[in-house]
Design a protein around this motif. Sequence first.
Motif, PDB file in Angstrom:
ATOM      1  N   LYS A 128     -19.126 -65.001  74.711  1.00 12.12           N
ATOM      2  CA  LYS A 128     -19.142 -66.107  75.655  1.00 12.12           C
ATOM      3  C   LYS A 128     -19.884 -65.670  76.908  1.00 12.12           C
ATOM      4  CE  LYS A 128     -15.935 -69.418  77.648  1.00 12.12           C
ATOM      5  NZ  LYS A 128     -14.546 -69.866  77.668  1.00 12.12           N
ATOM      6  N   GLY A 129     -20.697 -66.576  77.477  1.00  3.95           N
ATOM      7  CA  GLY A 129     -21.404 -66.221  78.701  1.00  3.95           C
ATOM      8  C   GLY A 129     -22.298 -67.333  79.200  1.00  3.95           C
ATOM      9  N   LYS A 130     -23.172 -66.944  80.123  1.00  4.75           N
ATOM     10  CA  LYS A 130     -24.079 -67.881  80.786  1.00  4.75           C
ATOM     11  C   LYS A 130     -25.524 -67.478  80.474  1.00  4.75           C
ATOM     12  CE  LYS A 130     -25.036 -69.517  85.466  1.00  4.75           C
ATOM     13  NZ  LYS A 130     -24.607 -69.357  86.872  1.00  4.75           N
ATOM     14  N   ILE A 131     -26.338 -68.457  80.107  1.00  9.68           N
ATOM     15  CA  ILE A 131     -27.763 -68.194  79.858  1.00  9.68           C
ATOM     16  C   ILE A 131     -28.441 -67.984  81.210  1.00  9.68           C
ATOM     17  CG2 ILE A 131     -29.925 -69.096  78.947  1.00  9.68           C
ATOM     18  CD1 ILE A 131     -28.233 -70.820  77.016  1.00  9.68           C
ATOM     19  N   ILE A 132     -29.092 -66.815  81.384  1.00  9.31           N
ATOM     20  CA  ILE A 132     -29.710 -66.522  82.682  1.00  9.31           C
ATOM     21  C   ILE A 132     -31.235 -66.418  82.622  1.00  9.31           C
ATOM     22  CG2 ILE A 132     -27.663 -65.446  83.641  1.00  9.31           C
ATOM     23  CD1 ILE A 132     -28.997 -62.702  83.072  1.00  9.31           C
ATOM     24  N   LYS A 133     -31.804 -66.153  81.440  1.00 10.04           N
ATOM     25  CA  LYS A 133     -33.257 -66.025  81.286  1.00 10.04           C
ATOM     26  C   LYS A 133     -33.655 -66.505  79.906  1.00 10.04           C
ATOM     27  CE  LYS A 133     -33.327 -61.537  83.583  1.00 10.04           C
ATOM     28  NZ  LYS A 133     -33.662 -60.126  83.387  1.00 10.04           N
ATOM     29  N   SER A 134     -34.946 -66.825  79.782  1.00 11.50           N
ATOM     30  CA  SER A 134     -35.474 -67.214  78.482  1.00 11.50           C
ATOM     31  C   SER A 134     -36.957 -66.891  78.426  1.00 11.50           C
ATOM     32  CB  SER A 134     -35.263 -68.713  78.267  1.00 11.50           C
ATOM     33  OG  SER A 134     -35.959 -69.159  77.134  1.00 11.50           O
ATOM     34  N   ASP A 135     -37.488 -66.726  77.216  1.00 10.06           N
ATOM     35  CA  ASP A 135     -38.936 -66.550  77.083  1.00 10.06           C
ATOM     36  C   ASP A 135     -39.643 -67.906  76.967  1.00 10.06           C
ATOM     37  OD1 ASP A 135     -38.241 -67.235  74.492  1.00 10.06           O
ATOM     38  OD2 ASP A 135     -39.104 -65.458  73.573  1.00 10.06           O
ATOM     39  N   SER A 136     -38.887 -68.984  77.076  1.00 10.97           N
ATOM     40  CA  SER A 136     -39.448 -70.330  77.053  1.00 10.97           C
ATOM     41  C   SER A 136     -40.206 -70.579  78.358  1.00 10.97           C
ATOM     42  CB  SER A 136     -38.323 -71.367  76.902  1.00 10.97           C
ATOM     43  OG  SER A 136     -38.832 -72.662  77.001  1.00 10.97           O
ATOM     44  N   LYS A 137     -41.253 -71.374  78.301  1.00 12.64           N
ATOM     45  CA  LYS A 137     -42.046 -71.689  79.490  1.00 12.64           C
ATOM     46  C   LYS A 137     -41.306 -72.662  80.413  1.00 12.64           C
ATOM     47  CE  LYS A 137     -46.032 -69.780  78.031  1.00 12.64           C
ATOM     48  NZ  LYS A 137     -46.029 -68.370  78.209  1.00 12.64           N
ATOM     49  N   LYS A 149     -37.229 -74.617  81.379  1.00 14.98           N
ATOM     50  CA  LYS A 149     -35.801 -74.290  81.430  1.00 14.98           C
ATOM     51  C   LYS A 149     -35.106 -74.641  80.120  1.00 14.98           C
ATOM     52  CE  LYS A 149     -34.728 -74.142  86.259  1.00 14.98           C
ATOM     53  NZ  LYS A 149     -33.522 -74.026  87.028  1.00 14.98           N
ATOM     54  N   LYS A 150     -35.787 -75.403  79.261  1.00 10.80           N
ATOM     55  CA  LYS A 150     -35.202 -75.788  77.984  1.00 10.80           C
ATOM     56  C   LYS A 150     -35.428 -74.686  76.966  1.00 10.80           C
ATOM     57  CE  LYS A 150     -35.720 -80.725  78.694  1.00 10.80           C
ATOM     58  NZ  LYS A 150     -36.348 -81.960  78.240  1.00 10.80           N
ATOM     59  N   ILE A 151     -34.406 -74.459  76.155  1.00 11.94           N
ATOM     60  CA  ILE A 151     -34.464 -73.426  75.121  1.00 11.94           C
ATOM     61  C   ILE A 151     -34.357 -74.120  73.773  1.00 11.94           C
ATOM     62  CG2 ILE A 151     -33.339 -71.373  74.199  1.00 11.94           C
ATOM     63  CD1 ILE A 151     -32.202 -71.031  77.141  1.00 11.94           C
ATOM     64  N   LYS A 152     -35.355 -73.893  72.921  1.00  8.71           N
ATOM     65  CA  LYS A 152     -35.402 -74.537  71.608  1.00  8.71           C
ATOM     66  C   LYS A 152     -35.155 -73.499  70.507  1.00  8.71           C
ATOM     67  CE  LYS A 152     -39.677 -75.772  72.390  1.00  8.71           C
ATOM     68  NZ  LYS A 152     -39.875 -74.913  73.500  1.00  8.71           N
ATOM     69  N   LYS A 205     -29.772 -77.126  68.347  1.00  7.36           N
ATOM     70  CA  LYS A 205     -29.163 -77.633  69.576  1.00  7.36           C
ATOM     71  C   LYS A 205     -30.009 -77.201  70.771  1.00  7.36           C
ATOM     72  CE  LYS A 205     -24.782 -77.476  69.610  1.00  7.36           C
ATOM     73  NZ  LYS A 205     -23.412 -77.013  69.546  1.00  7.36           N
ATOM     74  N   GLU A 206     -30.380 -78.178  71.618  1.00  6.85           N
ATOM     75  CA  GLU A 206     -31.179 -77.848  72.785  1.00  6.85           C
ATOM     76  C   GLU A 206     -30.286 -77.263  73.874  1.00  6.85           C
ATOM     77  OE1 GLU A 206     -33.583 -80.479  75.775  1.00  6.85           O
ATOM     78  OE2 GLU A 206     -34.674 -80.326  73.877  1.00  6.85           O
ATOM     79  N   LEU A 207     -30.714 -76.141  74.421  1.00  2.00           N
ATOM     80  CA  LEU A 207     -29.979 -75.437  75.465  1.00  2.00           C
ATOM     81  C   LEU A 207     -30.866 -75.344  76.694  1.00  2.00           C
ATOM     82  CD1 LEU A 207     -28.835 -72.492  73.184  1.00  2.00           C
ATOM     83  CD2 LEU A 207     -27.442 -74.455  73.862  1.00  2.00           C
ATOM     84  N   LYS A 208     -30.280 -74.924  77.810  1.00  2.68           N
ATOM     85  CA  LYS A 208     -31.070 -74.718  79.019  1.00  2.68           C
ATOM     86  C   LYS A 208     -30.496 -73.554  79.822  1.00  2.68           C
ATOM     87  CE  LYS A 208     -28.887 -78.508  81.582  1.00  2.68           C
ATOM     88  NZ  LYS A 208     -27.700 -78.531  80.789  1.00  2.68           N
ATOM     89  N   ILE A 209     -31.316 -72.996  80.684  1.00  2.00           N
ATOM     90  CA  ILE A 209     -30.859 -71.922  81.554  1.00  2.00           C
ATOM     91  C   ILE A 209     -29.722 -72.462  82.417  1.00  2.00           C
ATOM     92  CG2 ILE A 209     -31.557 -70.432  83.475  1.00  2.00           C
ATOM     93  CD1 ILE A 209     -34.263 -70.171  82.077  1.00  2.00           C
ATOM     94  N   GLU A 210     -28.731 -71.623  82.634  1.00  2.00           N
ATOM     95  CA  GLU A 210     -27.503 -71.926  83.381  1.00  2.00           C
ATOM     96  C   GLU A 210     -26.404 -72.512  82.495  1.00  2.00           C
ATOM     97  OE1 GLU A 210     -26.971 -71.024  86.688  1.00  2.00           O
ATOM     98  OE2 GLU A 210     -28.957 -70.137  86.553  1.00  2.00           O
ATOM     99  N   ASP A 211     -26.681 -72.826  81.216  1.00  3.91           N
ATOM    100  CA  ASP A 211     -25.633 -73.328  80.323  1.00  3.91           C
ATOM    101  C   ASP A 211     -24.598 -72.237  80.086  1.00  3.91           C
ATOM    102  OD1 ASP A 211     -26.577 -75.901  79.942  1.00  3.91           O
ATOM    103  OD2 ASP A 211     -27.448 -75.503  77.963  1.00  3.91           O
TER     104      ASP A 211
END
Length: 122
Positions: free
Chosen positions: A60-69, A71-74, A96-102
């Motif tokens: 369990k945690g919080k999304i803080i970074k992504s390699d996506s261009k 804020k949406k994570i696919k 499921k579409e995710l985003k930074i800070e989820d």
Amino acid sequence: MKSTLIILLLFLTGCSAKLKENSFPTDEDFEKAIVSKSSSYSTEEYQNGEVPLHEYIKMKGKIIKSDSKSKKIKKGDRFVLLNDGEEYQIFNEQDKELKIEDEITVYGEYYGFVKTSYIELE
């Protein structure tokens, strides 16, 4: 001959109906199975190499970074999950579409990183 054909047809129709009733597991069945076989581990267990490879884990945690261009994570994107003050690399294999800070709970297979099998949004 006709009666044999009719009996055969009735038999096959009955089998077909039974096959549909006992068809493949649903997504919900798959999710329940993943959740039930996943184990939680402490930060120390991850750091000490005590989590077996190919183990199904729950984190369990919080999304803080992504390699996506954006804020949406696919599906197919990588992201970093902050869990108990530590950062873990996650490979998103979910539609499921995710985003930074989820805030999420990840269920997946551990390889030194986590490949997701199921994600719950908090």
